[in-house]
Scaffold this active site. Structure first.
Site, PDB file in Angstrom:
ATOM      1  N   ASN A  85       0.834  -1.191   0.000  1.00  0.00           N
ATOM      2  CA  ASN A  85       0.000   0.000   0.000  1.00  0.00           C
ATOM      3  C   ASN A  85       0.878   1.254   0.000  1.00  0.00           C
ATOM      4  OD1 ASN A  85      -2.275   1.702   0.230  1.00  0.00           O
ATOM      5  ND2 ASN A  85      -3.335   0.168   1.462  1.00  0.00           N
ATOM      6  N   HIS A 115      22.632  -0.794  12.814  1.00  0.00           N
ATOM      7  CA  HIS A 115      23.776   0.096  13.003  1.00  0.00           C
ATOM      8  C   HIS A 115      24.647  -0.382  14.161  1.00  0.00           C
ATOM      9  CE1 HIS A 115      22.222   2.810  10.010  1.00  0.00           C
ATOM     10  NE2 HIS A 115      21.031   2.615  10.550  1.00  0.00           N
ATOM     11  N   GLY A 142      -1.247  -1.094   8.720  1.00  0.00           N
ATOM     12  CA  GLY A 142      -0.652   0.209   8.472  1.00  0.00           C
ATOM     13  C   GLY A 142       0.255   0.655   9.598  1.00  0.00           C
ATOM     14  N   THR A 165       9.898  -6.896  16.857  1.00  0.00           N
ATOM     15  CA  THR A 165      11.303  -6.984  17.225  1.00  0.00           C
ATOM     16  C   THR A 165      11.833  -8.408  17.190  1.00  0.00           C
ATOM     17  OG1 THR A 165      10.779  -7.204  19.572  1.00  0.00           O
ATOM     18  CG2 THR A 165      11.103  -4.960  18.721  1.00  0.00           C
ATOM     19  N   ARG A 180       3.700  -8.359  20.602  1.00  0.00           N
ATOM     20  CA  ARG A 180       3.560  -9.608  21.376  1.00  0.00           C
ATOM     21  C   ARG A 180       2.407 -10.409  20.775  1.00  0.00           C
ATOM     22  NH1 ARG A 180       7.973  -8.943  23.961  1.00  0.00           N
ATOM     23  NH2 ARG A 180       8.068  -7.593  25.762  1.00  0.00           N
TER      24      ARG A 180
END
Length: 186
Positions: A85, A115, A142, A165, A180
């Site tokens: 989208n 990084h 989104g 994550t 989660r």
């Protein structure tokens, strides 16, 4: 003989992200995305030819709304019927593989760039790319953010605004910051 920054990036090693050859690749990607964003929708179709040529691989019936942003493009592999989208960003310093019939919502972000933890190396532009793998028939809401090295299993749902994550199992729903597992009704 030393590897180029591109070779180091491709094998997931630490590299200098400010390397002139990498900047030239990013400039090529920016031109392709500009063409995609600038063409009238009826001319552009599912994606501008320059953008399609830039991507690593594109299955049939993929559609990328404008605007779209990628760092390099060459590391993005889209399965059949993938839909991105408006406003999707993919920082593809490593492979990003998206399975068949996956939908990615507006303003979603997929990051491969990791990084350096040492501030001196980080300020010198040292980074590495960790691959992101998204299975088939996944729905990413989104403004979700997928971080480096994450794998999302087939049929999973990532809620809008989630920050992923770690890996998400096939068929699972993940939400929140950090994301989660959440109950998913049939």
């Amino acid at each position: 003989m030393t590897d180029s920054a591109f070779d180091q990036m491709m094998r997931g090693a630490w590299y200098d992200g400010r390397d002139p050859a990498l900047e030239a690749l990013r400039a090529t990607a920016r031109r392709a995305m500009h063409a995609h964003r600038s063409l009238p929708p009826e001319t552009r179709g599912a994606m501008a030819p320059d953008l399609k040529a830039l991507l690593g691989s594109v299955g049939p019936d993929c559609f990328i709304e404008a605007p779209f942003h990628a760092s390099y493009g060459c590391n993005i592999h889209l399965g059949a019927g993938v839909y991105l989208n408006a406003g999707v960003t993919i920082l593809d310093s490593a492979a990003v593989t998206v399975g068949d019939r996956t939908m990615i919502g507006p303003a979603a972000q997929i990051y491969c760039a990791d990084h350096h933890r040492d501030p001196a190396h980080r300020s010198a532009g040292i980074e590495r790319g960790l691959p992101v793998t998204i299975g088939a028939q996944v729905w990413i809401g989104g403004a979700a953010v997928i971080l480096p090295g994450v794998t999302i299993g087939d049929g999973a749902i990532i809620a809008a605004g989630a920050v992923v994550t770690r890996d998400v199992a096939a068929g699972a729903m993940a939400r929140g910051t950090p994301a989660r597992p959440a109950y998913q009704s049939p």
